[in-house]
Design a protein around this motif. Sequence first.
Motif, PDB file in Angstrom:
ATOM      1  N   VAL A 367       0.604  -1.083   0.174  1.00  0.00           N
ATOM      2  CA  VAL A 367      -0.113   0.014   0.030  1.00  0.00           C
ATOM      3  C   VAL A 367       0.899   0.825   0.076  1.00  0.00           C
ATOM      4  O   VAL A 367       0.797   2.153  -0.572  1.00  0.00           O
ATOM      5  CB  VAL A 367      -1.240  -0.171   1.147  1.00  0.00           C
ATOM      6  CG1 VAL A 367      -1.756   1.253   1.583  1.00  0.00           C
ATOM      7  CG2 VAL A 367      -1.752  -0.947   1.484  1.00  0.00           C
ATOM      8  N   THR A 368       1.652   1.264   0.799  1.00  0.00           N
ATOM      9  CA  THR A 368       2.812   2.494   1.359  1.00  0.00           C
ATOM     10  C   THR A 368       3.784   2.496  -0.650  1.00  0.00           C
ATOM     11  O   THR A 368       3.124   3.849  -1.331  1.00  0.00           O
ATOM     12  CB  THR A 368       3.795   2.253   2.266  1.00  0.00           C
ATOM     13  OG1 THR A 368       3.071   1.983   3.168  1.00  0.00           O
ATOM     14  CG2 THR A 368       4.607   3.129   2.337  1.00  0.00           C
ATOM     15  N   VAL A 369       4.416   1.245  -0.911  1.00  0.00           N
ATOM     16  CA  VAL A 369       4.295   1.902  -2.306  1.00  0.00           C
ATOM     17  C   VAL A 369       4.157   2.338  -3.590  1.00  0.00           C
ATOM     18  O   VAL A 369       3.846   2.942  -4.112  1.00  0.00           O
ATOM     19  CB  VAL A 369       5.728   0.387  -2.511  1.00  0.00           C
ATOM     20  CG1 VAL A 369       6.101   0.978  -4.232  1.00  0.00           C
ATOM     21  CG2 VAL A 369       6.500   0.912  -0.817  1.00  0.00           C
ATOM     22  N   ALA A 370       2.668   1.099  -4.183  1.00  0.00           N
ATOM     23  CA  ALA A 370       2.053   1.731  -4.843  1.00  0.00           C
ATOM     24  C   ALA A 370       1.574   2.823  -4.323  1.00  0.00           C
ATOM     25  O   ALA A 370       0.977   3.762  -5.937  1.00  0.00           O
ATOM     26  CB  ALA A 370       0.756  -0.074  -4.486  1.00  0.00           C
ATOM     27  N   GLY A 371       0.999   3.494  -3.643  1.00  0.00           N
ATOM     28  CA  GLY A 371       0.166   4.684  -3.158  1.00  0.00           C
ATOM     29  C   GLY A 371       1.539   5.559  -3.481  1.00  0.00           C
ATOM     30  O   GLY A 371       0.788   6.694  -4.468  1.00  0.00           O
ATOM     31  N   ARG A 372       2.733   5.690  -3.567  1.00  0.00           N
ATOM     32  CA  ARG A 372       3.807   6.523  -3.727  1.00  0.00           C
ATOM     33  C   ARG A 372       3.677   6.705  -5.441  1.00  0.00           C
ATOM     34  O   ARG A 372       3.860   7.766  -6.235  1.00  0.00           O
ATOM     35  CB  ARG A 372       5.256   6.755  -3.076  1.00  0.00           C
ATOM     36  CG  ARG A 372       4.321   6.887  -2.071  1.00  0.00           C
ATOM     37  CD  ARG A 372       5.880   6.699  -1.080  1.00  0.00           C
ATOM     38  NE  ARG A 372       6.037   6.906  -0.184  1.00  0.00           N
ATOM     39  CZ  ARG A 372       6.190   8.207   0.811  1.00  0.00           C
ATOM     40  NH1 ARG A 372       5.742   9.285   0.308  1.00  0.00           N
ATOM     41  NH2 ARG A 372       6.151   8.769   2.173  1.00  0.00           N
ATOM     42  N   LEU A 373       4.127   5.540  -5.936  1.00  0.00           N
ATOM     43  CA  LEU A 373       4.109   5.106  -7.792  1.00  0.00           C
ATOM     44  C   LEU A 373       3.019   5.799  -7.862  1.00  0.00           C
ATOM     45  O   LEU A 373       2.957   6.285  -9.250  1.00  0.00           O
ATOM     46  CB  LEU A 373       4.636   3.587  -8.055  1.00  0.00           C
ATOM     47  CG  LEU A 373       5.119   3.180  -7.264  1.00  0.00           C
ATOM     48  CD1 LEU A 373       5.675   1.626  -7.240  1.00  0.00           C
ATOM     49  CD2 LEU A 373       7.049   3.861  -7.893  1.00  0.00           C
ATOM     50  N   ALA A 374       1.584   5.573  -7.601  1.00  0.00           N
ATOM     51  CA  ALA A 374       0.269   6.062  -7.736  1.00  0.00           C
ATOM     52  C   ALA A 374       0.602   7.356  -7.887  1.00  0.00           C
ATOM     53  O   ALA A 374      -0.284   8.246  -9.046  1.00  0.00           O
ATOM     54  CB  ALA A 374      -1.024   5.188  -7.409  1.00  0.00           C
ATOM     55  N   ASP A 375       0.738   8.219  -6.813  1.00  0.00           N
ATOM     56  CA  ASP A 375       0.884   9.371  -7.046  1.00  0.00           C
ATOM     57  C   ASP A 375       1.542  10.273  -8.488  1.00  0.00           C
ATOM     58  O   ASP A 375       2.172  11.106  -8.556  1.00  0.00           O
ATOM     59  CB  ASP A 375       1.225  10.064  -5.862  1.00  0.00           C
ATOM     60  CG  ASP A 375       0.492  10.342  -4.464  1.00  0.00           C
ATOM     61  OD1 ASP A 375      -1.008  10.080  -4.393  1.00  0.00           O
ATOM     62  OD2 ASP A 375       0.741  10.152  -3.123  1.00  0.00           O
ATOM     63  N   ALA A 376       2.910   9.538  -8.466  1.00  0.00           N
ATOM     64  CA  ALA A 376       3.664   9.968  -8.867  1.00  0.00           C
ATOM     65  C   ALA A 376       4.044   9.769 -10.335  1.00  0.00           C
ATOM     66  O   ALA A 376       4.135  10.562 -11.609  1.00  0.00           O
ATOM     67  CB  ALA A 376       5.259   9.683  -8.302  1.00  0.00           C
ATOM     68  N   HIS A 377       3.163   8.535 -10.386  1.00  0.00           N
ATOM     69  CA  HIS A 377       4.022   7.807 -12.279  1.00  0.00           C
ATOM     70  C   HIS A 377       1.886   7.309 -12.908  1.00  0.00           C
ATOM     71  O   HIS A 377       1.948   7.104 -14.155  1.00  0.00           O
ATOM     72  CB  HIS A 377       3.918   7.027 -12.205  1.00  0.00           C
ATOM     73  CG  HIS A 377       5.966   6.790 -11.470  1.00  0.00           C
ATOM     74  ND1 HIS A 377       7.307   8.625 -12.426  1.00  0.00           N
ATOM     75  CD2 HIS A 377       6.623   6.881 -10.519  1.00  0.00           C
ATOM     76  CE1 HIS A 377       7.572   8.432 -11.790  1.00  0.00           C
ATOM     77  NE2 HIS A 377       7.754   7.782 -10.866  1.00  0.00           N
ATOM     78  N   GLY A 378       1.667   7.940 -11.744  1.00  0.00           N
ATOM     79  CA  GLY A 378      -0.401   6.938 -12.332  1.00  0.00           C
ATOM     80  C   GLY A 378      -0.595   5.322 -11.728  1.00  0.00           C
ATOM     81  O   GLY A 378       0.826   4.855 -10.828  1.00  0.00           O
ATOM     82  N   SER A 379      -1.714   5.054 -11.995  1.00  0.00           N
ATOM     83  CA  SER A 379      -2.527   3.759 -11.649  1.00  0.00           C
ATOM     84  C   SER A 379      -1.569   2.455 -11.748  1.00  0.00           C
ATOM     85  O   SER A 379      -0.813   1.550 -11.354  1.00  0.00           O
ATOM     86  CB  SER A 379      -3.748   3.883 -11.867  1.00  0.00           C
ATOM     87  OG  SER A 379      -3.879   3.068 -13.023  1.00  0.00           O
ATOM     88  N   GLY A 380      -0.537   2.580 -13.209  1.00  0.00           N
ATOM     89  CA  GLY A 380       0.285   1.408 -14.232  1.00  0.00           C
ATOM     90  C   GLY A 380       1.187   1.410 -13.315  1.00  0.00           C
ATOM     91  O   GLY A 380       1.419   0.186 -13.337  1.00  0.00           O
ATOM     92  N   ALA A 381       1.831   2.273 -12.611  1.00  0.00           N
ATOM     93  CA  ALA A 381       2.850   2.147 -12.289  1.00  0.00           C
ATOM     94  C   ALA A 381       2.835   1.412 -10.292  1.00  0.00           C
ATOM     95  O   ALA A 381       3.612   0.853 -10.324  1.00  0.00           O
ATOM     96  CB  ALA A 381       3.649   3.499 -11.997  1.00  0.00           C
ATOM     97  N   GLY A 382       1.141   1.193  -9.681  1.00  0.00           N
ATOM     98  CA  GLY A 382       1.281   1.002  -8.498  1.00  0.00           C
ATOM     99  C   GLY A 382       0.793  -0.473  -8.755  1.00  0.00           C
ATOM    100  O   GLY A 382       0.886  -1.246  -7.949  1.00  0.00           O
ATOM    101  N   PHE A 383       0.134  -0.720 -10.088  1.00  0.00           N
ATOM    102  CA  PHE A 383       0.336  -2.249 -10.356  1.00  0.00           C
ATOM    103  C   PHE A 383       1.383  -3.002 -10.309  1.00  0.00           C
ATOM    104  O   PHE A 383       2.078  -4.176 -10.188  1.00  0.00           O
ATOM    105  CB  PHE A 383      -0.111  -2.233 -11.877  1.00  0.00           C
ATOM    106  CG  PHE A 383      -2.104  -1.917 -11.471  1.00  0.00           C
ATOM    107  CD1 PHE A 383      -2.727  -2.615 -10.560  1.00  0.00           C
ATOM    108  CD2 PHE A 383      -2.145  -1.749 -12.086  1.00  0.00           C
ATOM    109  CE1 PHE A 383      -3.919  -2.854 -10.490  1.00  0.00           C
ATOM    110  CE2 PHE A 383      -3.882  -1.368 -11.984  1.00  0.00           C
ATOM    111  CZ  PHE A 383      -4.617  -2.093 -10.981  1.00  0.00           C
ATOM    112  N   LEU A 384       2.863  -2.352 -10.208  1.00  0.00           N
ATOM    113  CA  LEU A 384       4.150  -3.115 -10.461  1.00  0.00           C
ATOM    114  C   LEU A 384       4.243  -4.008  -9.678  1.00  0.00           C
ATOM    115  O   LEU A 384       5.292  -4.503  -9.489  1.00  0.00           O
ATOM    116  CB  LEU A 384       5.559  -2.004 -10.862  1.00  0.00           C
ATOM    117  CG  LEU A 384       4.872  -1.226 -12.670  1.00  0.00           C
ATOM    118  CD1 LEU A 384       6.359  -0.178 -12.494  1.00  0.00           C
ATOM    119  CD2 LEU A 384       5.286  -2.425 -13.140  1.00  0.00           C
ATOM    120  N   VAL A 385       4.488  -3.079  -7.880  1.00  0.00           N
ATOM    121  CA  VAL A 385       3.659  -3.713  -7.183  1.00  0.00           C
ATOM    122  C   VAL A 385       4.228  -5.375  -6.646  1.00  0.00           C
ATOM    123  O   VAL A 385       4.659  -6.128  -5.805  1.00  0.00           O
ATOM    124  CB  VAL A 385       3.342  -2.985  -5.690  1.00  0.00           C
ATOM    125  CG1 VAL A 385       3.638  -3.573  -4.113  1.00  0.00           C
ATOM    126  CG2 VAL A 385       4.117  -1.290  -5.599  1.00  0.00           C
TER     127      VAL A 385
END
Length: 426
Positions: A367-385
């Motif tokens: 949740v922490t890592v995906a949240g920061r990635l989603a803030d910075a690069h969008g939801s697609g980056a969050g799915f990399l987690v």
Amino acid sequence: MASTVVSEKRPGYGQLLRTPGALSFLIPGFAARQPFAMLTIGIVLLVQHTTGSYGSAGAVAAVTGVSMALFAPQSGKLADRFGQRAVLVPGVLVHSAAVSLLVVLALAGAPLWALFLAAVPAGASVPQVGPMVRARWAAKLDGTPLMPTAAAFESVTDEFTFVVGPVLATALCTGVHPAAGLITEAALTLFGGLFFAAQRATQPPFGALAAAGRNGAEPHRSALSVPGVRVLVVAFLGIGAVFGGMQVSLTAFSEEIGNPGANGLLYGVFAAGNMLAGIAMGAVAWKIGPRRRLLLGYAGLTVAASLLWTAHSVPLLAALGLVVGLCIAPALITGYTIVETLIPATARTEAFTWLTGAVALGQALAVTVAGRLADAHGSGAGFLVPAAGTALAFVTLVALRSRLRPREASRVAARGIGHRVPVAVD
């Protein structure tokens, strides 16, 4: 080693539910399990609403998850020693109060550090009802053909809560009030937990550790001291990464397409796949051993999770989420089946809570890592987690699979006796 085929047909769910006293703890146990399914998504939706940041929302949810992961095994140890009721009653009271405080602070615009302080007791006091129900089944059915069916049924129940919980929390937060999800979670915890604790007749024996010591039996060790349990903890961390990464990333994706309500639908499809696979797992008498099933299921999960970031439409994301859900249940169910063969009966609840805590910790980190990635690069980056978490856990499983051999195997070789019903082995 070649697989051994079990000739007997596996008993069905109907036979399992006719076990005397089963419904008395299953019904309240279902309500009391909702915190695990509703807490993270409820925090994410409320804190994101009040702060406007997925990163901040994920951080608060992560503190809750880490706190739960650290304290859940201690709760399991105490339940094994003093009984489930002695742990549950104060636990549900503290949890309801802590979640209520978190809601008040968030709505009042309190600083992030204040939310962190409230999140610690909220996570630490999450009632470990799932492991406690599993311990009750194990106490009733140990050594019977119904035990594998009970393990599958429990995972189906867990996944059903992941269908109902996130969808309910999302609907309440988006349709009623941003805090409605957490308020409902606290109420379900309080009333469901107290009702479950009141079922004394089905509570497994406790205090057996001292008796074992007096009788000269094998001294008790922490379940985490068993190498196979540590391997399964890593595997369940990866599963937690899927849950946490998808919760945040699906929420961000729904916001990006201008349809916040799609979040509940997408997560519900993912969890429904998990539940359907769990039902099938319990209905099949498997011809391959649990270690091989775990590796095959986890391989499928890793491949499916690695494709999530490529989805850019609701239908495609729903389809991929369904496949991911179908792959999680085999890993979860088989993991719980294996861990019971690795530890003595006096450490059951603790072992189950280590796995539950691992899911919570993996979810918190994701949740922490995906949240920061989603803030910075969008939801697609969050799915990399989820992709990264499952890949790392799968490599660990493959490398250390030999540590998942049942403890009874060595004891049978040494003493020439055994008490378990024959099952498929690797």
